[in-house]
Motif scaffolding. Structure first.
Motif, mmCIF file in Angstrom:
data_model
loop_
_atom_site.group_PDB
_atom_site.id
_atom_site.type_symbol
_atom_site.label_atom_id
_atom_site.label_comp_id
_atom_site.label_asym_id
_atom_site.label_seq_id
_atom_site.Cartn_x
_atom_site.Cartn_y
_atom_site.Cartn_z
ATOM 1 N N ASP A 139 0.836 -1.191 0.000
ATOM 2 C CA ASP A 139 0.000 0.000 0.000
ATOM 3 C C ASP A 139 0.881 1.255 0.000
ATOM 4 O O ASP A 139 2.106 1.182 0.082
ATOM 5 N N GLU A 140 0.225 2.408 -0.097
ATOM 6 C CA GLU A 140 0.935 3.678 -0.183
ATOM 7 C C GLU A 140 1.728 3.988 1.085
ATOM 8 O O GLU A 140 2.834 4.535 1.024
ATOM 9 N N PRO A 193 -10.234 5.141 -1.648
ATOM 10 C CA PRO A 193 -9.349 4.411 -2.554
ATOM 11 C C PRO A 193 -7.954 4.250 -1.951
ATOM 12 O O PRO A 193 -7.505 5.077 -1.158
ATOM 13 N N VAL A 194 -7.286 3.197 -2.345
ATOM 14 C CA VAL A 194 -5.944 2.887 -1.868
ATOM 15 C C VAL A 194 -5.032 2.757 -3.082
ATOM 16 O O VAL A 194 -5.349 2.030 -4.015
ATOM 17 N N LYS A 195 -3.903 3.467 -3.062
ATOM 18 C CA LYS A 195 -2.922 3.323 -4.132
ATOM 19 C C LYS A 195 -2.119 2.063 -3.872
ATOM 20 O O LYS A 195 -1.693 1.805 -2.751
ATOM 21 N N TYR A 247 4.011 1.874 -9.470
ATOM 22 C CA TYR A 247 2.576 2.105 -9.285
ATOM 23 C C TYR A 247 1.796 1.094 -10.124
ATOM 24 O O TYR A 247 2.105 0.864 -11.286
ATOM 25 N N ASP A 303 -2.099 0.527 -9.426
ATOM 26 C CA ASP A 303 -3.505 0.903 -9.581
ATOM 27 C C ASP A 303 -3.972 1.617 -8.315
ATOM 28 O O ASP A 303 -3.267 1.648 -7.306
ATOM 29 N N GLU A 304 -5.164 2.143 -8.395
ATOM 30 C CA GLU A 304 -5.849 2.681 -7.219
ATOM 31 C C GLU A 304 -7.142 1.888 -7.106
ATOM 32 O O GLU A 304 -7.909 1.814 -8.066
ATOM 33 N N THR A 350 -10.537 0.523 -4.457
ATOM 34 C CA THR A 350 -11.318 0.685 -3.232
ATOM 35 C C THR A 350 -11.723 -0.716 -2.804
ATOM 36 O O THR A 350 -12.717 -1.265 -3.284
#
Length: 182
Positions: A131-132, A158-160, A146, A148-149, A151
């Motif tokens: 995760d971010e 939303p989570v990157k 990276y 995706d983003e 939920t």
């Protein structure tokens, strides 16, 4: 697979993954079929950043160990071998003994645990997703891309999502080749 062979395969695989987890300071929470829930930071911590770095090193070494085990796995009757997927998150959780009067388990609870499970579920075979927050802790030392983003189910925001490539330091990567888990 015959039950005896499946038992041998699963026991061998989980034993090897446990060795790697313990070597890097992880606490083995539980086995869920062929999955392992491992957490860092309790009962001992090296600090949030170092715990995250150790977790990523553990995950990379688990991937390496599975590659080393493939010949044995194929010999046991799994012609295509096995593949693993991992999800890693960082955050505060509740850790302790939970259960009933008849049975208690030392375990970890909280949204980071749920998010790690969601990331593992969407990871492609042989990939590590983070995760971010974890990326923020390790990005100076670890190459991340990276993805995706999302939920995830049970989350409002939303989570990157990022994929771990490897550590940036060549010396660090070379040291991985020279260590074994005897």
């Amino acid at each position: 697979l015959e039950p005896e062979i499946l038992t041998e395969l699963l026991t061998h695989y989980l034993t090897e993954m446990s060795k790697v987890a313990i070597r890097w300071g992880g606490t083995i929470d539980k086995f869920i079929g062929d999955a392992v829930l491992i957490f860092f930071g309790d009962p001992h911590t090296n600090g949030e950043k170092n715990d995250a770095l150790n977790c990523i090193e553990m995950a990379i070494r688990m991937q390496k160990r599975v590659k080393e085990l493939q010949k044995h796995i194929i010999k046991l009757g799994v012609p295509s071998g096995i593949q693993i997927r991992m999800g890693i998150t960082s955050g505060y959780c509740t850790v302790g003994n939970f259960g009933s009067d008849q049975r208690m388990d030392y375990t970890v609870l909280g949204s980071p645990v749920n998010l790690a499970a969601r990331l593992q579920g969407i990871a492609e075979p042989n990939k590590i997703l983070i995760d971010e927050k974890t990326k923020g802790l390790v990005e100076r030392e670890v190459k991340c891309k990276y993805v995706d983003e999302i939920t995830p189910k049970g989350f409002m925001r939303p989570v990157k999502v990022f994929e771990v490539n490897d550590f940036k330091d060549q010396h660090h990567k070379r040291s991985r080749r020279n260590l074994s888990l005897t």
